[in-house]
Design a protein around this motif. Sequence first.
Motif, PDB file in Angstrom:
ATOM      1  N   TYR A 225       0.826  -1.209   0.000  1.00  0.00           N
ATOM      2  CA  TYR A 225       0.000   0.000   0.000  1.00  0.00           C
ATOM      3  C   TYR A 225       0.864   1.265   0.000  1.00  0.00           C
ATOM      4  N   ASP A 226       0.347   2.295  -0.662  1.00  0.00           N
ATOM      5  CA  ASP A 226       0.898   3.640  -0.529  1.00  0.00           C
ATOM      6  C   ASP A 226       0.598   4.064   0.919  1.00  0.00           C
ATOM      7  N   THR A 227       1.624   4.220   1.718  1.00  0.00           N
ATOM      8  CA  THR A 227       1.431   4.327   3.171  1.00  0.00           C
ATOM      9  C   THR A 227       2.189   5.522   3.734  1.00  0.00           C
ATOM     10  N   ILE A 228       1.516   6.279   4.570  1.00  0.00           N
ATOM     11  CA  ILE A 228       2.195   7.363   5.282  1.00  0.00           C
ATOM     12  C   ILE A 228       2.514   6.892   6.701  1.00  0.00           C
ATOM     13  N   LEU A 229       3.810   6.907   7.015  1.00  0.00           N
ATOM     14  CA  LEU A 229       4.263   6.613   8.370  1.00  0.00           C
ATOM     15  C   LEU A 229       4.459   7.943   9.075  1.00  0.00           C
ATOM     16  N   PRO A 230       3.703   8.228  10.135  1.00  0.00           N
ATOM     17  CA  PRO A 230       3.900   9.478  10.865  1.00  0.00           C
ATOM     18  C   PRO A 230       5.228   9.417  11.616  1.00  0.00           C
ATOM     19  N   PRO A 231       5.705  10.544  12.144  1.00  0.00           N
ATOM     20  CA  PRO A 231       7.013  10.547  12.823  1.00  0.00           C
ATOM     21  C   PRO A 231       7.139   9.465  13.896  1.00  0.00           C
ATOM     22  N   THR A 232       6.059   9.172  14.635  1.00  0.00           N
ATOM     23  CA  THR A 232       6.102   8.134  15.663  1.00  0.00           C
ATOM     24  C   THR A 232       6.487   6.784  15.067  1.00  0.00           C
ATOM     25  N   ASP A 343      22.515   8.816  22.990  1.00  0.00           N
ATOM     26  CA  ASP A 343      21.157   8.499  23.446  1.00  0.00           C
ATOM     27  C   ASP A 343      20.073   9.393  22.835  1.00  0.00           C
ATOM     28  N   ASN A 344      20.288   9.864  21.616  1.00  0.00           N
ATOM     29  CA  ASN A 344      19.181  10.480  20.877  1.00  0.00           C
ATOM     30  C   ASN A 344      19.385  10.208  19.395  1.00  0.00           C
ATOM     31  N   LEU A 345      18.370  10.492  18.609  1.00  0.00           N
ATOM     32  CA  LEU A 345      18.425  10.100  17.200  1.00  0.00           C
ATOM     33  C   LEU A 345      17.566  11.056  16.380  1.00  0.00           C
ATOM     34  N   VAL A 346      18.162  11.533  15.273  1.00  0.00           N
ATOM     35  CA  VAL A 346      17.477  12.496  14.415  1.00  0.00           C
ATOM     36  C   VAL A 346      17.574  12.028  12.970  1.00  0.00           C
ATOM     37  N   LEU A 347      16.429  11.981  12.298  1.00  0.00           N
ATOM     38  CA  LEU A 347      16.412  11.743  10.855  1.00  0.00           C
ATOM     39  C   LEU A 347      15.923  13.020  10.188  1.00  0.00           C
ATOM     40  N   ASP A 348      16.771  13.578   9.326  1.00  0.00           N
ATOM     41  CA  ASP A 348      16.416  14.775   8.555  1.00  0.00           C
ATOM     42  C   ASP A 348      16.412  14.413   7.083  1.00  0.00           C
ATOM     43  N   ILE A 349      15.463  14.964   6.357  1.00  0.00           N
ATOM     44  CA  ILE A 349      15.443  14.792   4.907  1.00  0.00           C
ATOM     45  C   ILE A 349      15.710  16.158   4.294  1.00  0.00           C
ATOM     46  N   SER A 350      16.858  16.292   3.637  1.00  0.00           N
ATOM     47  CA  SER A 350      17.224  17.590   3.054  1.00  0.00           C
ATOM     48  C   SER A 350      16.151  18.039   2.067  1.00  0.00           C
ATOM     49  N   PRO A 429      10.136  16.760  16.808  1.00  0.00           N
ATOM     50  CA  PRO A 429      10.343  15.874  17.965  1.00  0.00           C
ATOM     51  C   PRO A 429       9.213  14.847  18.022  1.00  0.00           C
ATOM     52  N   THR A 430       9.534  13.609  18.314  1.00  0.00           N
ATOM     53  CA  THR A 430       8.500  12.582  18.361  1.00  0.00           C
ATOM     54  C   THR A 430       8.881  11.513  19.379  1.00  0.00           C
ATOM     55  N   PHE A 431       8.022  10.511  19.510  1.00  0.00           N
ATOM     56  CA  PHE A 431       8.184   9.509  20.553  1.00  0.00           C
ATOM     57  C   PHE A 431       7.772   8.165  19.985  1.00  0.00           C
ATOM     58  N   TYR A 438      12.353   3.054  26.412  1.00  0.00           N
ATOM     59  CA  TYR A 438      13.792   2.800  26.560  1.00  0.00           C
ATOM     60  C   TYR A 438      14.644   3.776  25.760  1.00  0.00           C
ATOM     61  N   PHE A 439      14.052   4.397  24.747  1.00  0.00           N
ATOM     62  CA  PHE A 439      14.786   5.334  23.886  1.00  0.00           C
ATOM     63  C   PHE A 439      13.802   6.436  23.513  1.00  0.00           C
ATOM     64  N   SER A 440      13.800   7.499  24.298  1.00  0.00           N
ATOM     65  CA  SER A 440      12.692   8.458  24.181  1.00  0.00           C
ATOM     66  C   SER A 440      13.037   9.701  23.379  1.00  0.00           C
ATOM     67  N   ARG A 441      14.314   9.939  23.112  1.00  0.00           N
ATOM     68  CA  ARG A 441      14.689  11.224  22.509  1.00  0.00           C
ATOM     69  C   ARG A 441      14.915  11.079  21.000  1.00  0.00           C
ATOM     70  N   THR A 442      13.868  11.384  20.222  1.00  0.00           N
ATOM     71  CA  THR A 442      13.955  11.244  18.769  1.00  0.00           C
ATOM     72  C   THR A 442      13.295  12.440  18.089  1.00  0.00           C
ATOM     73  N   ALA A 443      13.796  12.777  16.903  1.00  0.00           N
ATOM     74  CA  ALA A 443      13.134  13.749  16.024  1.00  0.00           C
ATOM     75  C   ALA A 443      13.118  13.121  14.636  1.00  0.00           C
ATOM     76  N   MET A 444      11.928  13.042  14.048  1.00  0.00           N
ATOM     77  CA  MET A 444      11.751  12.305  12.799  1.00  0.00           C
ATOM     78  C   MET A 444      10.797  13.064  11.882  1.00  0.00           C
ATOM     79  N   PRO A 445      10.904  12.819  10.577  1.00  0.00           N
ATOM     80  CA  PRO A 445       9.885  13.299   9.652  1.00  0.00           C
ATOM     81  C   PRO A 445       8.792  12.239   9.516  1.00  0.00           C
TER      82      PRO A 445
END
Lengths: 461, 506
Positions: A225-232, A343-350, A429-431, A438-445
């Motif tokens: 399916y054409d699927t949108i995954l939200p930041p979570t 202990d944090n993780l960021v995914l950025d899309i230029s 920022p997301t969760f 166990y790993f709460s500090r994330t920022a995602m698109p």
Amino acid sequence: MSPTPQQLVEHALATSTADDCIAIVQASSSANLRWAINTLTTNGTMRGQSVTVISFVAQADGIATGSVSSNATTLEQVDAIVAAADAAAREADVAEDSAELVSGAADADWDLEPATTDIRVYDAFAPELGEAFGQASAADRILYGFVDHEVVTTYLGSTSGLRRRHAQPTGHYGCTGKTADLTNSAWVGGATRDFTEVDALALADEVARRLEWGRHRINLHAGHYDTILPPTAVADLMIYANWEMGARVAHEGQTVYSKRGGGTRVGEAIARPEVQFRSDPSYPGLGCLPFALAGTSSNVASVFDNGLALGPTSWIDDGRLEALHQTRHSAGLTGLGVTPAIDNLVLDISGAGGSLDDLVAGVERGLLVTCLWYIRQVDPQTLLLTGLTRDGVYLVEHGEVTGSVNNFRFNESPVDLLSRWSEASATVPTFSREWGDYFSRTAMPALRIPDFNMSSVSQAM
Amino acid sequence: MSGLDPTFTALPYRQLGDAALSRARDLGVTHADFRFERNRHQDLVVRDGILQTAHNADDLGFAVRVIHGGAWGFASSVILTTDEAVRVAEAAVEVARVAAAMTTRLVELAPEPVYDDLTWVSSYEIDPFDLATHEKADLLIDWSQRLRAHPAVQHATALVQQVHENKYYADLSGTRTTQQRIRVRPEVEAMGSTDTVFDSMTSLAAPAGRGWEYLTGTTYDWDTELAELPELLAEKLAAPSVKAGSYDLVIHPSNLWLTIHESIGHATELDRALGYEANYAGTSFATYDLLGELQYGSPVMQVTGDRTVEHGLATIGYDDEGVQTQTWDIVRDGVLVGYQLDRHIAHLKPELTSTDGRGRSNGCAYADSPGHIPIQRMANVSLQPAAQGPSTEDLIGRVEDGIYIVGDKSWSIDMQRFNFQFTGQRFFRIVNGELAGQLRDVAYQATTTDFWNSLEAVGGPDTWELGGAFNCGKAQPGQVASVSHGCPTSLFRGIRILNTNDEAGH
């Protein structure tokens, strides 16, 4: 009066009879509320303090270590830990990760007492939650959820002179709502450092809005399916991609980051060129421990690296695998840079911008997922993961949510998805629902995947 | 059987318990319990002949749980003084006061007889914490070197997790229990590759409520396992990829225990079925209205819950609410007939366990550490063998075109315990009742009741083994439990098999 954490550190360093010693004291406090079926269920306020002593004994061909941890608050308890660690080091063989201890001076805030939290962190939230229960009951909705706030203050001292302190607040909230007939379920959650901005009534309102989306139910078959995954949901998947980034096991041929025939894929393009995957202890809002901390050595940690400064690190840069989780020892084995896990993780899309809603607006017919669940590795070679959608899969038609569909089991690799996404939102920022505890500090698109593999239907509602 | 560890009985838990319970009583609670624990852990990991990890950690502390004003209150600490015990009792009551404003249903507990100062110690021979670390490490080093001696094995790990738990429980009704348990989880893994694939294979020895004798004695045949693993790995690396489709499965206990854990164990926790885990672990399709009605599986399916089986990981004398442990039926002749309970849940559904309307817990409340609140937690949930049942070879002999599955690996199941997917360590093709070499890239996927209703036969008592895990997760804040599941080799007809390479699109 109990001795302070700093006094316990100094006492351990002064009384160890090993050649060198590292002492780590972590003072923690936490408070939580848990609710189900529109009533509070369990709760608690906890205080803890752990002491880890690592002793180092020089031998002809390297250094042997011994590491012992226990909850402790008195000098006598620390004496017992030091004696056990010293004895363990004397009994041990030379450690393969032997290295000079990290040197340095005292942090400016070393003398500060531990930061703490307690049940009063919910003084504003709790009455609102009680009100939300009343509103939900009146509207035939059922609420279930959890809030947790924890503060851990770490004191790290070494006979090399290093004295490091760091206070880490970690908080998160999540609320599941169901209709009274239990056929429709929704979830909202997030991370917070202090609960000042978390509004129980607003949370419950968003749950109600999503349950309203679910009034119109459509059953769909398994398929792509054409699927949108939200930041979570992106965080659910990318945390796993991060956890598999151990350099040594990659170098030795056992992960998706291994090059067949030997070595790692560092330097290889493994994602679309817009993909930036990184960690940074000083990322705004996601601040985390800025130095390496290891109670014991493993594939991805070394007790010799305790106190090593952590800085901004790119794991994937312009789509190219740039670094893996390293100790100084594994960096030597792999011939790569010293880039310990953070202990944090960021995914950025230029070049990406806009919100989740903007992505939804662009879909002719597809799915909007709420979050993913029970994610486990099926095949390490491709990092194929399986798991399920949970608490709301919505049908998007002509750019709008038009109803909810059944849940699915998926089989997908997050590394593959980094090459297959077709659109992305700005990073926020997301969760992670699955791993956030166990790993709460994330920022995602949010990511749009044109052919997400929904392998079978789950009857779960 | 050994006695209580004197280094534990020397700790001041009785004084702390008396002080905390006395203060709680003065503050007007209707229930208070005090739990003091010392849990010792040692993890040893050897990689390629070198001891890489030697982690020693004790978790020592206490907690007070109260019901005040009809609401729960819980607090814990690691400062071992009577002043602190009093403060923690006060903190628990304060939490209950905060909670009361949000508690819309008053909390009550099912009654339980008083057990006045009883002791229980698990069944083991050698306490691993009595042995020197280097002695234990040397055994693991030897194991990893024996695996690496084979040309198919490029890397090998050998590890053991060891746990020694002591627990003192006291409550206002007068129950006092002091208990001790030992458990170990030894495992080896061999890894190898070809030009195109890599893979690994792990040992089948289940974690167990046993001492160090499990690694050195006659209970488990490590020599044979270490000798066979490399050749099995080599065969797996060269094996053909499975063709996706429907197959008959013969499943060995080393794999089936985990399917039982996920699709029966969690599904029959009554707190889940009633919605108490809806925000985290999830709920259950086996809802209370289906009790006595739900055809969970075929008539040969008999499932029990217990916290009493010798060497079981969930086995203990008394739970964390002072309830004596028991054995009971969960599925009888394929029909759902029982659940796992704690005292609060047992009170909500008293008709399940009593005729006097007050209910009785079957002893399934526990916490993973002194700092966490007890919740309804899993018993040893086990599938029973058939008294005169067939051997594993007989079961394989009944299959024309199928797969024999040995060892657990990947697992996943949905939030209501319907849809699951599992992989394994070793998949052997069955052709006309005979094993015909290994297959790769296999996963089985099914819906719980479809799967268990396709159960044609369970093996006899000789095929029954106790599997289990150290890492069962539940609750918020997250708690980790150890639990065992016994089962015989079993035959299932017509189960969906996936090819995991096809699933990945490769």
